[in-house]
Design an enzyme around this catalytic site. Structure first.
Site, PDB file in Angstrom:
ATOM      1  NE  ARG A  65      37.492  25.625  17.640  1.00  0.00           N
ATOM      2  CZ  ARG A  65      38.573  25.009  18.090  1.00  0.00           C
ATOM      3  NH1 ARG A  65      39.568  25.702  18.565  1.00  0.00           N
ATOM      4  NH2 ARG A  65      38.681  23.697  18.075  1.00  0.00           N
ATOM      5  CE  LYS A 172      33.109   7.965  30.780  1.00  0.00           C
ATOM      6  NZ  LYS A 172      33.617   7.747  29.428  1.00  0.00           N
ATOM      7  CG  HIS A 202      26.890   5.541  27.172  1.00  0.00           C
ATOM      8  ND1 HIS A 202      28.197   5.694  27.531  1.00  0.00           N
ATOM      9  CD2 HIS A 202      26.857   4.438  26.397  1.00  0.00           C
ATOM     10  CE1 HIS A 202      28.915   4.727  26.985  1.00  0.00           C
ATOM     11  NE2 HIS A 202      28.125   3.948  26.284  1.00  0.00           N
ATOM     12  CE  LYS A 206      25.917   0.545  26.965  1.00  0.00           C
ATOM     13  NZ  LYS A 206      26.121   0.419  25.524  1.00  0.00           N
ATOM     14  CD  GLU A 240      35.460  -0.126  24.631  1.00  0.00           C
ATOM     15  OE1 GLU A 240      34.737   0.472  23.827  1.00  0.00           O
ATOM     16  OE2 GLU A 240      36.287   0.444  25.355  1.00  0.00           O
ATOM     17  CG  ASP A 259      37.223   5.943  28.943  1.00  0.00           C
ATOM     18  OD1 ASP A 259      36.487   6.944  28.852  1.00  0.00           O
ATOM     19  OD2 ASP A 259      37.288   5.063  28.055  1.00  0.00           O
ATOM     20  CG  HIS A 264      30.558   3.194  31.553  1.00  0.00           C
ATOM     21  ND1 HIS A 264      29.733   4.283  31.602  1.00  0.00           N
ATOM     22  CD2 HIS A 264      31.307   3.360  30.428  1.00  0.00           C
ATOM     23  CE1 HIS A 264      29.981   5.075  30.572  1.00  0.00           C
ATOM     24  NE2 HIS A 264      30.935   4.538  29.845  1.00  0.00           N
ATOM     25  CE  LYS A 362      39.169   2.684  24.886  1.00  0.00           C
ATOM     26  NZ  LYS A 362      37.741   2.587  24.563  1.00  0.00           N
TER      27      LYS A 362
HETATM   28  C1  BG6 Z   1      32.697   5.468  26.700  1.00  0.00           C
HETATM   29  C2  BG6 Z   1      34.190   5.426  26.799  1.00  0.00           C
HETATM   30  O1  BG6 Z   1      32.133   5.985  27.862  1.00  0.00           O
HETATM   31  O2  BG6 Z   1      32.199   4.156  26.483  1.00  0.00           O
HETATM   32  C3  BG6 Z   1      34.804   4.771  25.575  1.00  0.00           C
HETATM   33  O3  BG6 Z   1      34.701   6.744  26.934  1.00  0.00           O
HETATM   34  C4  BG6 Z   1      34.165   3.439  25.291  1.00  0.00           C
HETATM   35  O4  BG6 Z   1      36.215   4.639  25.725  1.00  0.00           O
HETATM   36  C5  BG6 Z   1      32.646   3.570  25.286  1.00  0.00           C
HETATM   37  O5  BG6 Z   1      34.622   2.987  24.023  1.00  0.00           O
HETATM   38  C6  BG6 Z   1      31.972   2.227  25.133  1.00  0.00           C
HETATM   39  O6  BG6 Z   1      30.585   2.382  25.026  1.00  0.00           O
HETATM   40  P1  BG6 Z   1      29.675   1.190  24.539  1.00  0.00           P
HETATM   41  O7  BG6 Z   1      28.282   1.692  24.715  1.00  0.00           O
HETATM   42  O8  BG6 Z   1      30.037   0.917  23.107  1.00  0.00           O
HETATM   43  O9  BG6 Z   1      29.997   0.024  25.410  1.00  0.00           O
END
Ligand code: BG6
EC number: 1.1.1.49
Length: 510
Positions: A65, A172, A202, A206, A240, A259, A264, A362
């Site tokens: 936007r 996602k 993602h 890795k 995390e 999430d 993952h 987290k």
């Molecule tokens: C994302 C989540 O898919 O992965 C986030 O939505 C998370 O909440 C992140 O922080 C962590 O990714 P990585 O690669 O730093 O482990």
């Protein structure tokens, strides 16, 4: 379409003499002003260009936007690259890459903007030689996915023309539950053929995650003991230290399980547990992963064998951290989980009776993702029991991040005149064994999208099976109580420790 679906990721990664270079193409990013785009996507595009893996006329179109000109957009990419790229900044690479940068201003219901997008693509085909090959990256909140793909269809942007391709790349979370994921799949597949849809998880990009397959299937050492006869249990941890940062709008109502467990962690579990695929092409990999996901059994007692938590205030990295309910933009009555732990079993001959404990959270003690395969104790010990008092269980730990590598823990005699056995570890570290640093997950995934290589992208079946596993847990949580509180900077709620203690086990302190 480029016929690379049979590519072998293990061979590709190992053989640097055969770099996989994308053919003429471009990338359109929707949601280009977001964090993901700035921190991950833009730097990944630059890193690919810097490694010589993008075609000379590669083009990048931002759609958002903001009232930006092409130059403003290029400046934003420039700053993002300087700040977040993995490889060093080279002016000549930047000059060439920035030639193909364009910005299209508009909202998702703005027909005019989609017309402009179409003409921008046509112009780039002529000026940059992109050959009509464009991937549309939807880095936008899921509620906008249907609108964007419908607009692409309406404006002829998703038409697959002879000799070129159009692809959808979808971030996602793919849906909120099984029902919404199915609806979304239906909308996307109405517009793009299944082999042109790339769902991002993602973690699969890795290096350490791809190494699970190398470790298991390129060696003879591990596979014979990778089963219920030797494995006691498996722990998969994604911890995390950060809180939700500025992501309240996305996170509240979604929570830790949706999430990251839905995607993952279940993917990590599938790769750890699956049978050897017939080959490493996408179809064979998906076939094996879906068998695992389809064989997952939920605990009978969801109250005992699942735990959700929410971080309270505490100390993190020497600083005072606020609790989740005090974070900006969070409903003070929110029941969203910032920690989740579940015990799953896989009903097949290899794994029957072996629990897989998955946990994520987290604001935990530190950032670490690992898979620990914990082995049974020796069935008999010829040593005096005092000799093995301090001996733990053997374990193979795949360290996904940040200290990438693999550790094997086993018992060894303590030097001295008496027989005393204690845990020691044998370590493989990426940083020590290989000179090149690992590419970022998004580099690998964007390159694979441009190459049409689907190996590292979850398919519809996997996404739907993963929701099928999670839905009953989320429903149960919805109906019962609130998440347990845990102090920021600790390892989660006491209930999670109790969950394992009831099984006579404990979480590893990574
Ligand atoms: C994302 C989540 O898919 O992965 C986030 O939505 C998370 O909440 C992140 O922080 C962590 O990714 P990585 O690669 O730093 O482990």
């Amino acid at each position: 379409m480029t016929a690379t679906h049979g590519a072998n990721p293990l061979r590709d990664a190992a053989d640097r003499r055969l770099p996989r270079i994308a053919g003429p193409s471009g990338l359109v990013i929707f949601g280009v002003t977001g964090d993901l785009s700035r921190k991950k996507l833009m730097p990944a595009v630059y890193d690919l260009a810097n490694r010589g893996l993008l075609p000379p006329g590669f083009s990048l179109i931002g759609f958002a936007r903001r009232d930006w000109e092409d130059e403003d957009f290029a400046q934003v990419v420039h700053d993002a690259v300087k700040e977040h790229a993995r490889t060093s900044f080279r002016e000549e690479v930047w000059q060439q890459l920035s030639q193909g940068m364009r910005f299209v201003q508009g909202t998702f219901d703005d027909d005019e903007a989609f017309n402009t997008l179409k003409s921008t693509i046509d112009d780039l085909d002529k000026s940059q030689g992109t050959g009509g090959n464009f991937a549309f990256y939807l880095s936008v909140p899921p509620k906008f996915f249907p609108k964007v793909v419908q607009q692409l269809k309406k404006h002829g942007l998703a038409d697959q023309k002879e000799g070129s391709w159009r692809r959808a790349v979808i971030e996602k979370p793919f849906g909120h539950d099984l029902k919404s994921a199915k609806e979304l799949n239906a909308v996307v597949h109405e517009v793009f053929p299944p082999n042109e849809v790339f769902r991002i998880d993602h973690y699969l990009g890795k290096e350490t995650v791809q190494n699970i397959l190398a470790l298991r299937f390129a060696n003879t050492l591990f596979e014979p003991i990778w089963n219920r006869s030797y494995v006691d249990h498996v722990q998969i941890t994604m911890a995390e230290d950060i809180g939700i940062g500025g992501r309240a709008g996305y996170y509240d109502g979604i929570g830790a399980a949706r999430d990251v467990i839905q995607n993952h962690l279940l993917q990590l579990m599938a790769l750890t547990a699956m049978e050897e695929p017939a080959s490493f092409d996408a179809d064979a990999l998906v076939a094996e992963k879906t068998k695992v996901l389809g064989a997952v059994r939920l605990p009978k007692d969801l109250a005992a064998d699942t735990v959700r938590g929410q971080y309270a205030a505490g100390w993190q990295g020497g600083e005072r951290a606020v609790g989740y309910l005090e974070e900006d933009g969070i409903d003070p009555k929110s029941k969203t989980d910032t920690y989740a732990a579940v015990k799953l079993e896989i009903e097949n001959r290899r794994w029957a009776g072996v629990p897989f404990y998955l946990r994520t959270g987290k604001r935990l003690g530190r950032r670490v993702t690992e898979i620990a395969v914990v082995f049974q104790r020796a069935p008999h010990s010829p040593f005096d029991h005092t000799a093995t008092d301090e001996l733990g269980q053997n374990a193979l730990v795949i360290r996904v991040q940040p200290d990438e590598g693999v550790t094997m823990r086993f018992g060894s005699k303590v030097p001295g005149t008496s027989m005393e056995v204690r845990d020691v570890s044998m370590d493989f570290q990426y940083g020590e064994s290989f000179t090149e640093s690992s590419p970022e997950a998004y580099e690998r995934l964007i390159l694979d999208v441009l190459l049409g290589d689907a190996n590292l992208f979850p398919r519809t079946e996997e996404v739907e099976l993963s929701w099928k596993i999670l839905d009953p847990i989320e429903d149960f949580w919805d109906k019962h109580g609130r998440p347990a509180q845990y102090e920021s900077g600790t390892w989660g709620p006491a209930e999670a420790d109790e969950m394992l203690a009831r099984d006579g086990r404990s979480w590893r302190r990574p």
